[in-house]
Design a protein around this motif. Structure first.
Motif, PDB file in Angstrom:
ATOM      1  N   GLU A 185       1.016  -1.022  -0.211  1.00  0.00           N
ATOM      2  CA  GLU A 185       0.209  -0.077   0.133  1.00  0.00           C
ATOM      3  C   GLU A 185       0.833   1.603   0.536  1.00  0.00           C
ATOM      4  OE1 GLU A 185      -3.295   2.432  -0.545  1.00  0.00           O
ATOM      5  OE2 GLU A 185      -3.915   0.108   0.076  1.00  0.00           O
ATOM      6  N   GLU A 207      -6.705  -4.793  -7.058  1.00  0.00           N
ATOM      7  CA  GLU A 207      -7.580  -5.032  -6.700  1.00  0.00           C
ATOM      8  C   GLU A 207      -8.230  -5.386  -6.048  1.00  0.00           C
ATOM      9  OE1 GLU A 207     -12.078  -3.912  -9.862  1.00  0.00           O
ATOM     10  OE2 GLU A 207      -9.667  -4.431 -10.691  1.00  0.00           O
ATOM     11  N   LYS A 210      -7.824  -4.971  -3.442  1.00  0.00           N
ATOM     12  CA  LYS A 210      -7.916  -3.514  -2.652  1.00  0.00           C
ATOM     13  C   LYS A 210      -6.938  -2.884  -1.693  1.00  0.00           C
ATOM     14  CE  LYS A 210     -12.437  -4.049  -1.026  1.00  0.00           C
ATOM     15  NZ  LYS A 210     -12.559  -5.374  -1.404  1.00  0.00           N
ATOM     16  N   LYS A 212      -3.432   0.029  -3.046  1.00  0.00           N
ATOM     17  CA  LYS A 212      -3.151   1.473  -3.549  1.00  0.00           C
ATOM     18  C   LYS A 212      -2.129   1.778  -3.857  1.00  0.00           C
ATOM     19  CE  LYS A 212      -7.544   2.885  -3.378  1.00  0.00           C
ATOM     20  NZ  LYS A 212      -8.718   3.002  -5.573  1.00  0.00           N
TER      21      LYS A 212
END
Length: 308
Positions: A185, A207, A210, A212
Motif C-alpha cells: 500500500e 484490485e 484493495k 493502492k
C-alpha cells in the motif's frame, strides 16, 4: 467484387472520408464513390452512414472491414511471395515485451540456423497491439505472455512463466523472508504501459486485495524498468526472465507470490484462419523447447503473502 474494391473500402473505413481515401490511393474521388456503391450493391447493404459530410461505418461495414483486412493482407502476401525475384518464404513473428526481452532473439537465431531460406520479420509490442496485428493479418504468429481475448485468435500455452515482485538490494524489503501484500500500500512502483499483459495481471491482483500503489514510472522497455528499480529504488512486478543477469549478480531481490496468483504462460498465438506451414509448426516446437529453462533455480527469494 474485386481486391481493388476491398482496398478502396479499407481506406475509406480508416480515413473516414472519401476524399482522404482517394488521395491515399492516388485515384479520383468519383472512383472511390463508385467502388463503395458497387460494394453496397453487391452485398445489398449499407456500409456507411452519410451524416453532415462525414462517413460513419455501419455494423455491416465493420463486419466487412474485418474480413477485408484478412483477404487483402493474404493477397498482398501472396503477390509478394510469388514475385519472380522474391520466391523466398517470409515469416512475420510478433512478440510481447517480456518475450522480446528474454527468448525472442535466441529463438530467431535458432530458427534461422534451421531455415536459412526463410526471411524473418519480428515485431515487439504489448499484448493488445500484437493481438490487433494478428487480427489485421499483419503478423503470421505471435508469442505473448498476456491473455488474448478475441475469439478469432487461437492461443496455445507452451512455456510456463510467472511474475515476481522485485526490488533493488538497497530497498527496505531486500533480504526479507516474506512481505505481506498489505505492505505494498502506497509503495512506489515502476509499471508497464496500458495494454500490457503483465500490468493487467498485476492490476487485477491489486484490485482483488484493495491495494493502492504509487506509480512513479510507466515504462515500455524492460531496460527502463530495470533502471527505475536499481537507480530510483522502485518496486516492480516482472518476469524473472528479464532480470536473470541482475539476479545472478545479486543486484536485485525478488519475492515469489506464495499463492501462485501470478503464474501464467507464454502462448503461441495465430488467427484461426491461418494456414500453419511446416515452418510455423517448427517454430512452435522451438518455442516449446525454451520452456525447459528455469530462471529461479538456486536464486534466493522471499515470499509475498496475502496475510498481514
Amino acid at each position: 467484387m474485386t481486391i481493388r474494391h476491398l482496398k478502396v473500402f479499407i481506406e475509406v473505413a480508416e480515413k473516414g472520408k472519401m476524399s482522404a481515401a482517394a488521395e491515399a490511393l492516388y485515384i479520383t474521388q468519383p472512383s472511390v464513390s463508385q467502388a463503395i456503391r458497387e460494394l453496397e450493391e453487391h452485398y445489398t447493404t449499407l456500409l456507411f452512414e452519410r451524416l453532415s459530410k462525414r462517413l460513419y461505418i455501419t455494423e455491416a461495414g465493420k463486419l466487412l472491414y474485418g474480413y477485408a483486412k484478412q483477404v487483402v493482407s493474404q493477397f498482398d502476401l501472396m503477390e509478394d511471395n510469388m514475385a519472380p525475384n522474391n520466391l523466398k518464404e517470409k515469416l512475420r513473428i510478433g512478440a510481447t515485451l517480456t518475450v522480446g526481452g528474454s527468448i525472442l532473439s535466441p529463438l530467431v537465431k535458432d530458427f534461422r540456423e534451421d531455415h536459412p531460406e526463410i526471411n524473418i520479420f519480428a515485431c515487439v509490442d504489448n499484448t493488445q497491439d500484437i493481438e490487433q496485428k494478428l487480427l489485421n493479418m499483419e503478423l503470421d504468429v505471435a508469442i505473448v505472455e498476456g491473455q488474448v481475448k478475441h475469439h478469432d485468435l487461437v492461443s496455445v500455452p507452451l512455456i510456463k512463466d510467472r511474475l515476481v515482485l522485485a526490488c533493488s538490494n538497497e530497498h527496505p524489503f531486500a533480504g526479507r523472508a516474506s512481505v505481506s501484500i498489505h505492505e505494498l500500500e502506497g509503495q512506489e512502483f515502476v509499471m508497464r504501459e496500458p495494454g500490457s499483459g503483465t500490468r493487467e495481471l498485476f492490476e487485477k491482483y491489486l484490485e482483488k486485495h484493495k491495494i493502492k500503489i504509487h506509480t512513479v514510472f510507466e515504462e515500455h522497455s524492460p531496460d527502463s524498468i530495470r533502471k527505475a528499480v536499481l537507480i530510483n529504488n522502485c518496486l516492480t512486478v516482472i518476469s524473472p526472465r528479464l532480470l536473470e543477469s541482475e539476479l545472478r549478480e545479486n543486484k536485485v531481490y525478488i519475492f515469489v507470490n506464495a499463492r501462485q496468483d501470478w503464474n501464467r504462460s507464454f502462448s503461441f498465438v495465430y488467427h484461426k484462419d491461418k494456414f500453419l506451414t511446416p515452418s510455423i509448426r517448427h517454430l512452435q516446437e522451438l518455442v516449446t523447447s525454451y520452456g525447459e529453462h528455469e530462471v529461479l533455480a538456486d536464486i534466493p527469494a522471499g515470499r509475498l503473502t496475502a496475510s498481514a
